[in-house]
Design an enzyme around this catalytic site. Structure first.
Site, PDB file in Angstrom:
ATOM      1  CD  GLU A   1      -1.342   2.259   1.929  1.00  0.00           C
ATOM      2  OE1 GLU A   1      -1.827   3.557   1.689  1.00  0.00           O
ATOM      3  OE2 GLU A   1      -0.373   2.319   2.544  1.00  0.00           O
ATOM      4  CB  SER A   2       1.272   4.317   0.629  1.00  0.00           C
ATOM      5  OG  SER A   2       1.679   5.713   0.349  1.00  0.00           O
ATOM      6  CB  ALA A   3       5.977   4.040   0.103  1.00  0.00           C
TER       7      ALA A   3
ATOM      8  CG  HIS B   1      -2.574   8.097   0.863  1.00  0.00           C
ATOM      9  ND1 HIS B   1      -2.562   7.012  -0.501  1.00  0.00           N
ATOM     10  CD2 HIS B   1      -1.615   7.649   1.357  1.00  0.00           C
ATOM     11  CE1 HIS B   1      -1.331   6.571  -0.231  1.00  0.00           C
ATOM     12  NE2 HIS B   1      -0.702   7.079   0.806  1.00  0.00           N
TER      13      HIS B   1
END
Length: 571
Positions: A230-232, A481
């Site tokens: 997730e994300s990075a 986010h």
């Protein structure tokens, strides 16, 4: 005297009982260790298993080194140490922020928060009845945090495993630590010269190789690994599909057979030697007191931990005015085959791993990041702010203004422009907040990343895509986010009590087991992104676990401009 002896005997007995209790936990023998874990509620957990030598001293700012010696029996039951975290910028000259950073990066707080350089460990969780012949599929989790914060301790896989057991499709869950911030993603000429760039990605890759060699002893199948982030962490998952020119093999076998990307994908980037990356390196060198030395890297490796921590964290952080482009993130290194070119080039050239994928985003990815730029009140303010991030593009002014023209400057009530989306003139925290949030979300997640990637790869791989809008109506933030983590990991209750968690985990478990989200459970059929022909389809995760299919054609003008100008928008 007798009381003292009695006390010693009692303490000895208690310690022996504790040792007996630890030894009674589940144990697994691998090539260089016997690993003793713990069991709770039908799940075995093995936490803090080292997969690399401690990256300290002369190994600081170097690629991770495999462990070669035997350790005997280790107790994998404690709380693993997190890699050094980058919470806030240090040495800013602003008193309140510098006081905060001084406290956060002090030895005492580092000890309390259990952070430090000797952090390259991973966790393995499995159903308690698993044995080496079980050959269960493996879900390999890579956490997010802007490549600046995060650790395995935040992400317990128990809820996912319980869901997999409830549908008789059991999985093993592995999560890995990796170096973040300046410890893992410092760039610049000096590091490029010795092939010591993108260290965090190299940590993840070594952890995957550890899984290939050892997961069978835990009852996992090394031929059935799905990487998930997730994300990075999601950007990292994508990066593992283009590392080594798309070759994901280790000792002749693939390291993974499927990929799940949640809020993150390709990020067009400039080389590690770009002036902005060098500026970050030079700042760290200066703050560490190494500017006058002839060998700056040797100096950085020799300073004490706290000195280097504060130096590495002396640049703008994730949630700062300059957060549009991070100080630390994966950059291509043209002189190293490991990660040699901007991801958009890899995809366009077909140099990527051809595995089935699930990829998606939250509806309002950019809102959290736009909170820190309240002085942007006019279109010119916003344009100038964005132009700054593309210094090597001579047409940046023209490109940015053309992109902004696709986002109305003053949306009328009901217009779908500005994030949180579908809220008209509401939630505009400052005059350019919703526009910046929309651009930020579309650039890094929804359009330039996810949809441009799908546009290029969907003919050659099976791809399912989604968007989440279950928090629609949340003031200012929308479906923000990172909100997917609440449901993916069952933080508001397992799948049996939370319908959103049930929907997400059902598709997830099905994909890990069958490389298809539709095999397990009676959920809405999720078609391939291109299955509908000319207009791709998205799964939209709604409130209360309801799902619907929607066309993936929102903000088409913005998407087409970004798609046609990826090279101009490398950061």
């Amino acid at each position: 005297m007798y009381g003292f002896v009695l006390l010693i005997l009692v303490l000895t007995a208690v310690q022996a009982a504790r040792l007996d209790n630890r030894q009674a936990g589940p144990s697994v023998t691998i090539s260089n260790d016997t690993i003793v874990g713990s069991s709770s509620l039908g799940i075995d957990s093995f936490k803090g298993i080292s997969f690399a030598q401690p990256p300290v001293g002369n190994l600081r700012l170097r690629p991770p080194q495999p462990i070669v010696q035997n350790f005997g029996t280790i107790q994998a039951t404690g709380s693993p140490k997190a890699c050094p975290q980058f919470f806030t910028q240090a040495n800013t000259g602003l008193l309140p922020q510098d006081v905060l950073s001084t406290v956060l990066y002090s030895p005492l707080v580092q000890e309390i928060t259990n952070a430090g350089e000797d952090c390259l460990t991973l966790n393995v969780q499995r159903p308690s009845n698993t044995n080496p012949s079980s050959k269960l599929p493996v879900l390999f989790w890579i956490f997010g945090g802007g490549f600046e914060v995060g650790s395995t301790s935040t992400y317990d896989g128990g809820s996912i495993i319980r869901k997999s057991l409830s549908v008789d499709e059991p999985v093993i869950y592995v999560s890995t630590n990796y170096r973040v911030g300046g410890f893992g993603f410092l760039a610049g000429n000096e590091l490029a010269e010795e092939h010591s760039t993108n260290l965090g990605l190299r940590d993840q890759r070594l952890a995957l190789q550890w899984v290939a060699e050892n997961i069978a002893a835990f009852g996992g199948d090394p031929d059935k690994v799905t990487i998930f982030g997730e994300s990075a962490g999601s950007i990292s998952v994508f990066d593992h599909t283009v590392i080594n020119g798309g070759d994901n093999t280790y000792k002749g076998k693939p390291l993974f057979r499927g990929a799940i990307m949640s809020s993150g994908c390709q990020l067009p980037a400039l080389d590690v030697r770009t002036p902005r990356a060098q500026e970050v390196f030079d700042t760290v060198v200066k703050e560490a007191g190494c500017s006058t030395t002839s060998d700056k890297l040797s100096c950085l490796r020799s300073v004490d931990y706290i000195t280097f921590l504060n130096a590495a964290n002396s640049v703008p952080g994730l949630f700062s005015y300059q957060s549009f482009v991070l100080s630390y993130f994966p950059r291509p290194d043209a002189g190293d085959a490991f990660y040699s070119e901007s991801p958009d080039i890899s995809i366009a050239s077909g140099r990527f791993t051809k595995v089935p994928v699930i990829i998606g985003d939250q509806e309002d990815e950019g809102t959290l990041f736009a909170l820190f730029s309240p002085n942007l009140t006019t279109n010119n303010d916003l344009a100038s702010y964005l132009v700054y991030y593309f210094p090597e593009n001579p047409n940046a002014e023209q490109n940015v203004r053309a992109l902004l023209a696709t986002y109305p400057d003053a949306p009328l009530l009901g217009q779908p422009a500005g994030s949180p989306f579908r809220t008209g003139v509401l939630n505009n925290l400052y005059p350019q907040f919703k526009r910046l949030a929309a651009v930020r979300g579309d650039f890094t997640f929804n359009l330039l990343a996810r949809r441009a990637y799908l546009h290029a790869v969907s003919p050659s791989i099976k791809a399912w895509s989604y968007i989440s809008s279950y928090l629609y109506g949340t003031p200012v933030a929308g479906t923000f986010h990172g909100s997917d983590l609440i449901f993916t990991f069952g933080l508001l209750g397992d799948a049996d009590v939370n319908p959103i968690t049930d929907a997400i985990q059902t598709y997830l478990v099905s994909f890990v087991n069958h490389l298809d989200p539709n095999v397990v459970g009676a959920k809405t059929k999720w078609p391939l992104w291109r299955e509908n022909g000319s207009v791709p389809l998205l799964m939209d995760f709604l409130v209360a676990g309801k799902s619907q299919l929607i066309p993936d054609d929102f903000r088409q003008d913005s998407y087409e401009y970004l798609l046609g100008h990826q090279a101009e928008f490398r950061v």
